[in-house]
Design a protein around this motif. Structure first.
Motif, mmCIF file in Angstrom:
data_model
loop_
_atom_site.group_PDB
_atom_site.id
_atom_site.type_symbol
_atom_site.label_atom_id
_atom_site.label_comp_id
_atom_site.label_asym_id
_atom_site.label_seq_id
_atom_site.Cartn_x
_atom_site.Cartn_y
_atom_site.Cartn_z
ATOM 1 N N MET A 99 0.838 -1.203 0.000
ATOM 2 C CA MET A 99 0.000 0.000 0.000
ATOM 3 C C MET A 99 0.875 1.255 0.000
ATOM 4 S SD MET A 99 -3.255 0.945 0.051
ATOM 5 C CE MET A 99 -4.211 -0.356 0.837
ATOM 6 N N ILE A 100 1.902 1.276 0.845
ATOM 7 C CA ILE A 100 2.767 2.460 0.929
ATOM 8 C C ILE A 100 3.554 2.636 -0.367
ATOM 9 C CG2 ILE A 100 4.677 3.536 2.181
ATOM 10 C CD1 ILE A 100 3.604 1.969 4.687
ATOM 11 N N LYS A 101 4.007 1.540 -0.979
ATOM 12 C CA LYS A 101 4.688 1.651 -2.277
ATOM 13 C C LYS A 101 3.759 2.267 -3.320
ATOM 14 C CE LYS A 101 7.484 -1.278 -4.148
ATOM 15 N NZ LYS A 101 8.105 -2.506 -4.655
ATOM 16 N N ALA A 102 2.487 1.874 -3.288
ATOM 17 C CA ALA A 102 1.516 2.456 -4.225
ATOM 18 C C ALA A 102 1.342 3.943 -3.949
ATOM 19 C CB ALA A 102 0.181 1.724 -4.117
ATOM 20 N N TRP A 103 1.265 4.311 -2.669
ATOM 21 C CA TRP A 103 1.124 5.725 -2.319
ATOM 22 C C TRP A 103 2.324 6.528 -2.810
ATOM 23 C CZ3 TRP A 103 -0.463 4.917 3.492
ATOM 24 C CH2 TRP A 103 -1.763 4.422 3.557
ATOM 25 N N LEU A 104 3.527 5.964 -2.655
ATOM 26 C CA LEU A 104 4.723 6.656 -3.139
ATOM 27 C C LEU A 104 4.692 6.795 -4.658
ATOM 28 C CD1 LEU A 104 7.583 5.165 -0.924
ATOM 29 C CD2 LEU A 104 6.472 7.386 -0.710
ATOM 30 N N SER A 105 4.267 5.740 -5.344
ATOM 31 C CA SER A 105 4.180 5.800 -6.812
ATOM 32 C C SER A 105 3.241 6.904 -7.272
ATOM 33 C CB SER A 105 3.689 4.467 -7.373
ATOM 34 O OG SER A 105 4.653 3.474 -7.186
ATOM 35 N N VAL A 107 2.877 9.773 -6.050
ATOM 36 C CA VAL A 107 3.445 11.114 -5.877
ATOM 37 C C VAL A 107 4.863 11.202 -6.435
ATOM 38 C CG1 VAL A 107 1.953 11.783 -3.966
ATOM 39 C CG2 VAL A 107 4.084 10.577 -3.473
ATOM 40 N N ILE A 108 5.139 10.340 -7.397
ATOM 41 C CA ILE A 108 6.416 10.351 -8.108
ATOM 42 C C ILE A 108 6.109 10.413 -9.598
ATOM 43 C CG2 ILE A 108 8.457 8.986 -8.714
ATOM 44 C CD1 ILE A 108 8.453 7.859 -5.912
ATOM 45 N N GLU A 109 6.809 11.259 -10.316
ATOM 46 C CA GLU A 109 6.589 11.359 -11.759
ATOM 47 C C GLU A 109 6.771 9.994 -12.408
ATOM 48 O OE1 GLU A 109 8.970 14.378 -13.619
ATOM 49 O OE2 GLU A 109 7.791 15.992 -12.720
ATOM 50 N N PRO A 110 5.920 9.663 -13.374
ATOM 51 C CA PRO A 110 5.975 8.351 -14.017
ATOM 52 C C PRO A 110 7.342 7.972 -14.586
ATOM 53 C CG PRO A 110 3.947 9.454 -14.621
ATOM 54 C CD PRO A 110 4.776 10.447 -13.838
ATOM 55 N N ARG A 111 8.096 8.937 -15.055
ATOM 56 C CA ARG A 111 9.417 8.634 -15.623
ATOM 57 C C ARG A 111 10.387 8.081 -14.574
ATOM 58 N NH1 ARG A 111 13.236 12.767 -14.784
ATOM 59 N NH2 ARG A 111 12.310 14.607 -13.819
ATOM 60 N N LEU A 112 10.075 8.267 -13.281
ATOM 61 C CA LEU A 112 10.931 7.778 -12.201
ATOM 62 C C LEU A 112 10.420 6.475 -11.588
ATOM 63 C CD1 LEU A 112 11.586 11.183 -10.403
ATOM 64 C CD2 LEU A 112 13.102 9.998 -11.990
ATOM 65 N N HIS A 113 9.302 5.956 -12.067
ATOM 66 C CA HIS A 113 8.711 4.754 -11.467
ATOM 67 C C HIS A 113 9.632 3.540 -11.524
ATOM 68 C CE1 HIS A 113 4.207 6.025 -11.445
ATOM 69 N NE2 HIS A 113 4.971 6.780 -10.684
ATOM 70 N N LEU A 114 10.388 3.388 -12.593
ATOM 71 C CA LEU A 114 11.277 2.230 -12.686
ATOM 72 C C LEU A 114 12.325 2.218 -11.578
ATOM 73 C CD1 LEU A 114 11.899 1.687 -16.495
ATOM 74 C CD2 LEU A 114 10.658 0.224 -14.903
ATOM 75 N N SER A 115 12.649 3.382 -11.051
ATOM 76 C CA SER A 115 13.649 3.438 -9.982
ATOM 77 C C SER A 115 13.130 2.872 -8.668
ATOM 78 C CB SER A 115 14.148 4.874 -9.777
ATOM 79 O OG SER A 115 13.109 5.697 -9.298
ATOM 80 N N ILE A 116 11.806 2.699 -8.527
ATOM 81 C CA ILE A 116 11.270 2.145 -7.287
ATOM 82 C C ILE A 116 10.531 0.828 -7.474
ATOM 83 C CG2 ILE A 116 11.035 4.426 -6.253
ATOM 84 C CD1 ILE A 116 7.968 4.032 -6.546
ATOM 85 N N THR A 117 10.213 0.470 -8.708
ATOM 86 C CA THR A 117 9.370 -0.694 -8.969
ATOM 87 C C THR A 117 9.940 -1.985 -8.415
ATOM 88 O OG1 THR A 117 8.480 0.350 -10.938
ATOM 89 C CG2 THR A 117 8.241 -2.029 -10.789
ATOM 90 N N PHE A 118 11.201 -2.221 -8.581
ATOM 91 C CA PHE A 118 11.790 -3.503 -8.209
ATOM 92 C C PHE A 118 12.596 -3.447 -6.919
ATOM 93 C CE2 PHE A 118 11.365 -3.337 -12.859
ATOM 94 C CZ PHE A 118 10.424 -4.340 -13.007
ATOM 95 N N SER A 119 12.364 -2.456 -6.109
ATOM 96 C CA SER A 119 13.142 -2.283 -4.884
ATOM 97 C C SER A 119 12.706 -3.180 -3.738
ATOM 98 C CB SER A 119 13.089 -0.820 -4.426
ATOM 99 O OG SER A 119 13.713 -0.005 -5.374
ATOM 100 N N GLY A 120 11.526 -3.733 -3.802
ATOM 101 C CA GLY A 120 11.074 -4.621 -2.727
ATOM 102 C C GLY A 120 10.359 -3.874 -1.631
ATOM 103 N N THR A 121 11.044 -3.675 -0.531
ATOM 104 C CA THR A 121 10.396 -3.065 0.629
ATOM 105 C C THR A 121 10.411 -1.540 0.539
ATOM 106 O OG1 THR A 121 12.421 -2.992 1.931
ATOM 107 C CG2 THR A 121 11.088 -4.999 2.098
ATOM 108 N N VAL A 122 9.478 -0.942 1.240
ATOM 109 C CA VAL A 122 9.361 0.518 1.266
ATOM 110 C C VAL A 122 10.621 1.160 1.823
ATOM 111 C CG1 VAL A 122 8.093 2.425 2.301
ATOM 112 C CG2 VAL A 122 6.859 0.476 1.437
ATOM 113 N N ILE A 123 11.208 0.561 2.837
ATOM 114 C CA ILE A 123 12.413 1.169 3.423
ATOM 115 C C ILE A 123 13.555 1.180 2.403
ATOM 116 C CG2 ILE A 123 13.318 -0.901 4.541
ATOM 117 C CD1 ILE A 123 14.096 1.029 6.899
ATOM 118 N N LYS A 124 13.649 0.155 1.549
ATOM 119 C CA LYS A 124 14.676 0.154 0.499
ATOM 120 C C LYS A 124 14.399 1.256 -0.522
ATOM 121 C CE LYS A 124 16.028 -4.693 0.650
ATOM 122 N NZ LYS A 124 16.011 -5.980 -0.060
ATOM 123 N N VAL A 125 13.147 1.399 -0.909
ATOM 124 C CA VAL A 125 12.763 2.459 -1.841
ATOM 125 C C VAL A 125 13.149 3.813 -1.257
ATOM 126 C CG1 VAL A 125 10.781 3.675 -2.855
ATOM 127 C CG2 VAL A 125 10.858 1.181 -2.895
#
Length: 169
Positions: A99-105, A107-125
């Motif tokens: 849920m928190i990863k979705a919330w972060l997504s 409020v992040i520009e779509p061009r930056l989504h790949l930088s968080i998509t495969f990070s796993g946990t929210v704390i890693k993101v």
């Protein structure tokens, strides 16, 4: 974090009564019915250049939702060893993390989504974003001090506008 309630005719545990596990309302693992992946925590979108402002707003939003501990590391991942049945806490932890990863997504520009998509946990993101975009370096500090030193109130600028510009720097 898990509260057990006895269910029986007399409202007591024992004598064939069932135990229902519930997440405590004040637990960071509790998701309210109004929480959804499409929720926007705040109106500031991370563009790659406004990390400090964005991070402060996200932390405020997560704190209001009692989820700040996920990015600060206070709410640890609830792991299950192989062969064991998942606990309620482990299932709910995974749901909160997603849920928190979705919330972060949101409020992040779509061009930056790949930088968080495969990070796993929210704390890693959170740590990766901070490491790559935080302005806590000496050249940036020098730049901000120079901007502050050069900042003057324009003739047609109100005191409120000038103050806001100073605060932004």
């Amino acid at each position: 974090m898990v509260v057990e309630e006895g269910k029986s005719g007399e409202g007591k545990k024992g004598n064939g009564s069932k135990t229902i596990e519930q997440i405590d309302l004040y637990s960071p693992l509790y998701l309210y019915p109004s929480d959804s992946p499409s929720l926007t925590l705040m109106q500031i979108t991370f563009s790659g250049e406004n990390y400090d402002l964005w991070a402060d707003a996200v932390q405020n939003g997560l704190n209001a939702k009692n989820k700040l501990g996920f990015v600060e590391g206070a709410v640890k991942k609830v792991s299950v060893t192989e062969g064991e049945e998942e606990t309620l806490d482990s299932v709910v932890w995974r749901q909160c993390n997603a849920m928190i990863k979705a919330w972060l997504s949101n409020v992040i520009e779509p061009r930056l989504h790949l930088s968080i998509t495969f990070s796993g946990t929210v704390i890693k993101v959170w740590k990766e974003l901070k490491e790559h975009y935080s302005t806590g370096n000496a050249p940036r500090v020098h730049q901000l001090k120079s901007e502050l030193n050069d900042c003057k109130q324009a003739k047609n600028q109100s005191v409120v506008e000038y103050y806001t510009r100073l605060k932004a720097i």
